[in-house]
Structures are given as C-alpha cells and as structure tokens.
Write a protein that holds these residues in place. Sequence first.
Motif, PDB file in Angstrom:
ATOM      1  N   GLU A 150       0.827  -1.211   0.000  1.00  0.00           N
ATOM      2  CA  GLU A 150       0.000   0.000   0.000  1.00  0.00           C
ATOM      3  C   GLU A 150       0.859   1.259   0.000  1.00  0.00           C
ATOM      4  OE1 GLU A 150      -3.276   0.234  -0.418  1.00  0.00           O
ATOM      5  OE2 GLU A 150      -3.230  -1.933  -0.712  1.00  0.00           O
ATOM      6  N   LEU A 151       1.975   1.235   0.717  1.00  0.00           N
ATOM      7  CA  LEU A 151       2.872   2.386   0.720  1.00  0.00           C
ATOM      8  C   LEU A 151       3.467   2.633  -0.661  1.00  0.00           C
ATOM      9  CD1 LEU A 151       4.937   2.070   4.033  1.00  0.00           C
ATOM     10  CD2 LEU A 151       3.546   4.035   3.354  1.00  0.00           C
ATOM     11  N   ALA A 152       3.873   1.575  -1.334  1.00  0.00           N
ATOM     12  CA  ALA A 152       4.452   1.725  -2.667  1.00  0.00           C
ATOM     13  C   ALA A 152       3.444   2.357  -3.617  1.00  0.00           C
ATOM     14  CB  ALA A 152       4.915   0.364  -3.187  1.00  0.00           C
ATOM     15  N   ILE A 153       2.199   1.916  -3.542  1.00  0.00           N
ATOM     16  CA  ILE A 153       1.155   2.502  -4.384  1.00  0.00           C
ATOM     17  C   ILE A 153       0.951   3.974  -4.026  1.00  0.00           C
ATOM     18  CG2 ILE A 153      -1.312   2.452  -4.913  1.00  0.00           C
ATOM     19  CD1 ILE A 153      -1.150  -0.622  -4.457  1.00  0.00           C
ATOM     20  N   PHE A 154       0.848   4.240  -2.730  1.00  0.00           N
ATOM     21  CA  PHE A 154       0.596   5.599  -2.257  1.00  0.00           C
ATOM     22  C   PHE A 154       1.707   6.552  -2.685  1.00  0.00           C
ATOM     23  CE2 PHE A 154       1.224   8.657   1.350  1.00  0.00           C
ATOM     24  CZ  PHE A 154       0.117   9.460   1.089  1.00  0.00           C
ATOM     25  N   LEU A 155       2.962   6.142  -2.536  1.00  0.00           N
ATOM     26  CA  LEU A 155       4.099   7.005  -2.842  1.00  0.00           C
ATOM     27  C   LEU A 155       4.513   6.953  -4.307  1.00  0.00           C
ATOM     28  CD1 LEU A 155       6.242   6.251   0.339  1.00  0.00           C
ATOM     29  CD2 LEU A 155       4.926   8.329  -0.134  1.00  0.00           C
ATOM     30  N   ASP A 156       3.807   6.150  -5.093  1.00  0.00           N
ATOM     31  CA  ASP A 156       4.078   6.019  -6.525  1.00  0.00           C
ATOM     32  C   ASP A 156       5.492   5.515  -6.791  1.00  0.00           C
ATOM     33  OD1 ASP A 156       3.348   6.067  -9.185  1.00  0.00           O
ATOM     34  OD2 ASP A 156       3.904   8.164  -9.493  1.00  0.00           O
ATOM     35  N   HIS A 157       5.905   4.512  -6.016  1.00  0.00           N
ATOM     36  CA  HIS A 157       7.171   3.824  -6.248  1.00  0.00           C
ATOM     37  C   HIS A 157       6.875   2.348  -6.512  1.00  0.00           C
ATOM     38  CE1 HIS A 157       9.912   7.101  -5.324  1.00  0.00           C
ATOM     39  NE2 HIS A 157       9.216   7.379  -4.236  1.00  0.00           N
ATOM     40  N   GLU A 158       7.857   1.641  -7.030  1.00  0.00           N
ATOM     41  CA  GLU A 158       7.646   0.234  -7.367  1.00  0.00           C
ATOM     42  C   GLU A 158       7.547  -0.647  -6.131  1.00  0.00           C
ATOM     43  OE1 GLU A 158       9.894   0.088 -11.731  1.00  0.00           O
ATOM     44  OE2 GLU A 158      10.791  -0.942 -10.007  1.00  0.00           O
ATOM     45  N   ALA A 159       8.289  -0.310  -5.090  1.00  0.00           N
ATOM     46  CA  ALA A 159       8.334  -1.186  -3.914  1.00  0.00           C
ATOM     47  C   ALA A 159       8.678  -0.367  -2.683  1.00  0.00           C
ATOM     48  CB  ALA A 159       9.377  -2.296  -4.122  1.00  0.00           C
ATOM     49  N   ALA A 160       8.441  -0.970  -1.520  1.00  0.00           N
ATOM     50  CA  ALA A 160       8.761  -0.317  -0.244  1.00  0.00           C
ATOM     51  C   ALA A 160       9.239  -1.372   0.743  1.00  0.00           C
ATOM     52  CB  ALA A 160       7.552   0.428   0.312  1.00  0.00           C
ATOM     53  N   MET A 161      10.058  -0.961   1.688  1.00  0.00           N
ATOM     54  CA  MET A 161      10.567  -1.831   2.743  1.00  0.00           C
ATOM     55  C   MET A 161      10.266  -1.181   4.085  1.00  0.00           C
ATOM     56  SD  MET A 161      14.553  -2.986   3.485  1.00  0.00           S
ATOM     57  CE  MET A 161      15.112  -1.297   3.831  1.00  0.00           C
ATOM     58  N   VAL A 162       9.482  -1.869   4.919  1.00  0.00           N
ATOM     59  CA  VAL A 162       9.107  -1.354   6.239  1.00  0.00           C
ATOM     60  C   VAL A 162      10.139  -1.780   7.276  1.00  0.00           C
ATOM     61  CG1 VAL A 162       7.422  -1.624   8.117  1.00  0.00           C
ATOM     62  CG2 VAL A 162       6.639  -1.196   5.780  1.00  0.00           C
ATOM     63  N   VAL A 163      10.556  -0.830   8.108  1.00  0.00           N
ATOM     64  CA  VAL A 163      11.491  -1.100   9.203  1.00  0.00           C
ATOM     65  C   VAL A 163      10.900  -0.537  10.496  1.00  0.00           C
ATOM     66  CG1 VAL A 163      13.532  -1.188   7.728  1.00  0.00           C
ATOM     67  CG2 VAL A 163      12.784   1.003   8.669  1.00  0.00           C
ATOM     68  N   SER A 164      11.658  -0.622  11.584  1.00  0.00           N
ATOM     69  CA  SER A 164      11.068  -0.383  12.903  1.00  0.00           C
ATOM     70  C   SER A 164      11.032   1.073  13.351  1.00  0.00           C
ATOM     71  CB  SER A 164      11.800  -1.222  13.966  1.00  0.00           C
ATOM     72  OG  SER A 164      11.618  -2.599  13.683  1.00  0.00           O
ATOM     73  N   THR A 165      11.849   1.947  12.770  1.00  0.00           N
ATOM     74  CA  THR A 165      11.796   3.368  13.098  1.00  0.00           C
ATOM     75  C   THR A 165      12.145   4.183  11.859  1.00  0.00           C
ATOM     76  OG1 THR A 165      14.132   3.630  13.720  1.00  0.00           O
ATOM     77  CG2 THR A 165      12.609   2.907  15.463  1.00  0.00           C
ATOM     78  N   GLY A 166      11.801   5.468  11.897  1.00  0.00           N
ATOM     79  CA  GLY A 166      12.200   6.351  10.823  1.00  0.00           C
ATOM     80  C   GLY A 166      13.703   6.532  10.768  1.00  0.00           C
ATOM     81  N   TYR A 167      14.341   6.614  11.920  1.00  0.00           N
ATOM     82  CA  TYR A 167      15.806   6.734  11.973  1.00  0.00           C
ATOM     83  C   TYR A 167      16.444   5.526  11.290  1.00  0.00           C
ATOM     84  CZ  TYR A 167      20.039   8.806  14.042  1.00  0.00           C
ATOM     85  OH  TYR A 167      21.245   9.441  14.223  1.00  0.00           O
TER      86      TYR A 167
END
Length: 396
Positions: free
Chosen positions: A96-113
């Motif tokens: 869903e993030l990849a679609i929202f941000l208009d990128h091909e893929a996304a990788m979720v991690v535990s913090t923004g840092y």
Amino acid sequence: MTDPFSKCRLPEEFEALAAAGVYPFYLPVEERPGGGEVVVRGRRVLMAGSNDYLALSDDPRLKEAGERALRRLGAGNSGSRALNGTLALHQGLEEELAIFLDHEAAMVVSTGYQANLALNALFGPGDVLLADRHAHASLIDAARLGQAQLRRYRHNDMGQLAELLEAVEPESGAIVLTEGMFSVGGDLCDLPGVAKLAARHGARVVMDSAHDAGLLGAGGRGAAEHHGLQSAVDVQSVTFSKCFGTLGGAVAGPRHVIDYLRHSSRAALFSASLPPACTAAALTALGIIRGEPERRRAVLSAAERLRSGLVALGFAIPAGGTPTVSLRMGDALTCCRFWAGLLEEGVLANVMLPPAVPGRAALIRLSVTAAHTGGQVDRILAAVAAVAARVAPIKD
C-alpha cells in the motif's frame, strides 16, 4: 591509561540550565487527554511541540487496529525481517505504501531513523554524496556509515550544489541527499532546483519525507507531490511517527533498489521487525490519510494562523506555510528561559540546541496539529507574546 569514560560529562551549559531551573529535556508527559493537550507536572497544557500533524496518534481507529493486531499476533515478532520476523501485515503495508508514494516497492522497518540508516548501503566507495547542510542527523549518520565521499552544500543553495555536481568525476556516481520538509525550520527543499541539477548531471535524488509524507501535496504524498515532481525522487524514506501517528519507517523506490536494501542494509537485516500493533496502526493511518484530506486542510489552516500571528508579533518567519516554525533565541539560557516561560503560560514547546541545530544556535520550535482549534492557536500566540515581553528574544 586514560579512563575512556572520562569524556562522559554533560556540557557545562546544561548544568547551568539545571541550576536555573529551566532544563527543558526529557520532561515526562503524564497523560494525553487529547484535543491538542497533555498533562505535565500535574497541569493540563497545550502541546505545541508535537509532530503528530494529523492528530492520528489518538484516533480510535488506530487504537482499535493496534489492539486487534496485538491480540492476534502478539506484542512483538522476536526476529528480523529476513529470518522469522516478517508478517503478512508488513507486506500488506509495503504494498500500500508503494502505491501511495508512486514507487515500485517499499521496505518497512522499525523506526524512521532506521529507515534512513538503511540508506547507507546505497552509498558505495565510487559514489559522491551531496547532502544539504540542514539534513537530519540520521541521514548524515547513514552517509558516514556508507563508503561514499560526503560533501555538504549550504542549505537550499542551488548555486553551490551545481558547483559540487560539476566537480564530481565522470566515473563517480552522484547522489543528492535532502529532506522534503526540513525538521527544524519547517521550510521545504528546493526540489525544482535539485531535480533540474540532478537531471543535468545524471545524479540520483534521495529524499527523507519524514515530516511531509501525509501532510503535503494534493494526495498527501509529500513535498515531491507538492512540487509536482514525485517522479524526480528516486528513493524516498518516510516515518510513521509524524503524520501516521505511530512508530516505524519505510524506504520506497525502484524494486531492484529495495530488494538490494533488503539483503544489503545492516540496519534492516540485523534488527527486529516492527511490532504488529504499530504496523496495523500505520496501515490504518494510511487509509485515513488517503480518505480524509480535511485533516491536511485543518493543520495547514492552523499553521497559517500561527505563522501570520508570529509575524504580527514581530518575528521574522520564513515563507513556507508548514505546521512547524522555529524562533531564534540567541543563546541557550535565554532559549530555555523562554521555554520555561511558555510552560508557565500553559504551552509546551520544544528547545532546539546543538547538535540538533548547527553552530551555537538556540531555537524554540513550535508546531500545530489538526487537533488545534483557532482558539488554541491564539492561546499559543498570546503565550509567546507574554513571554517575549519578559525575555526579549532575538526576532530577526
């Protein structure tokens, strides 16, 4: 032999702040009743320092989604994403993030840092990294962990960026590293200038959208969408601790780049995965960001009220219209006295001192959220005016 712990002393000015009773850090919040307010030292005060711009951290839908995930999947995953810590919930959020941000893929991690630290795998020995001087500490840490040459350009100075790009050897790769909305002043990256220079020199653009994803642009995608230049950003990092109202982070970009980071980034490989409750809350927040643009309109309206009010009080406020603004205070003691005065007036703000800001700057950072009413913004302004009359900060 020298004791290696002998360096572990706080700066003398911190001791002076404590002695003066105006030490501003690690102040515990005792309750969060909502409505733009918190309880500290037994008093209910206006929160004017939060980055919960869309006021989603207290939204019942996020709480319910987190509670359901907690009960179904547990409090933690006890493993890294690469081994046993990946949930179907993580993958759903990534899609869903990849679609929202208009990128091909996304990788979720535990913090923004951690999302920004994960970028270091992109910064190889044959690369030159050109970073804005106001870029967040996590981006600079990523640069230092990588093997690229790091060169800094003056904040939003396209002339100096052009000079640095022209000096990059033809056999080297170039990456421009910046924030979309800068975390201290709330000003925006000159993305049109960055994109033009990057295209001219064949450089890549990596943008940290921690503060702007969910807030800016017609669809809430961030500063790149705000400028109409979403496609100009090659890799984009986001955090869930601002507009998404929870904890976590992600990196989005071309699929081959994200796959490479999944297997090469030590920050991603060797850390436990995002707990189920935070993942579910972030996924719910994404749906709200997409479906309730009125939240963005509300916070940007409050931001305009705050900024115009500060200008009327005599403060020099740069253009931008974002919910975060910083007031120059001159020195640390004056800054912390101003902070303490605001707290006495019932307003909790942020103190920004080195290393959060460059040089010996001392700033009061104010921010508003979608939960703040016009009357509450006026209360913040009245508190600033009252304290300014007593403390007399630098306003230019």
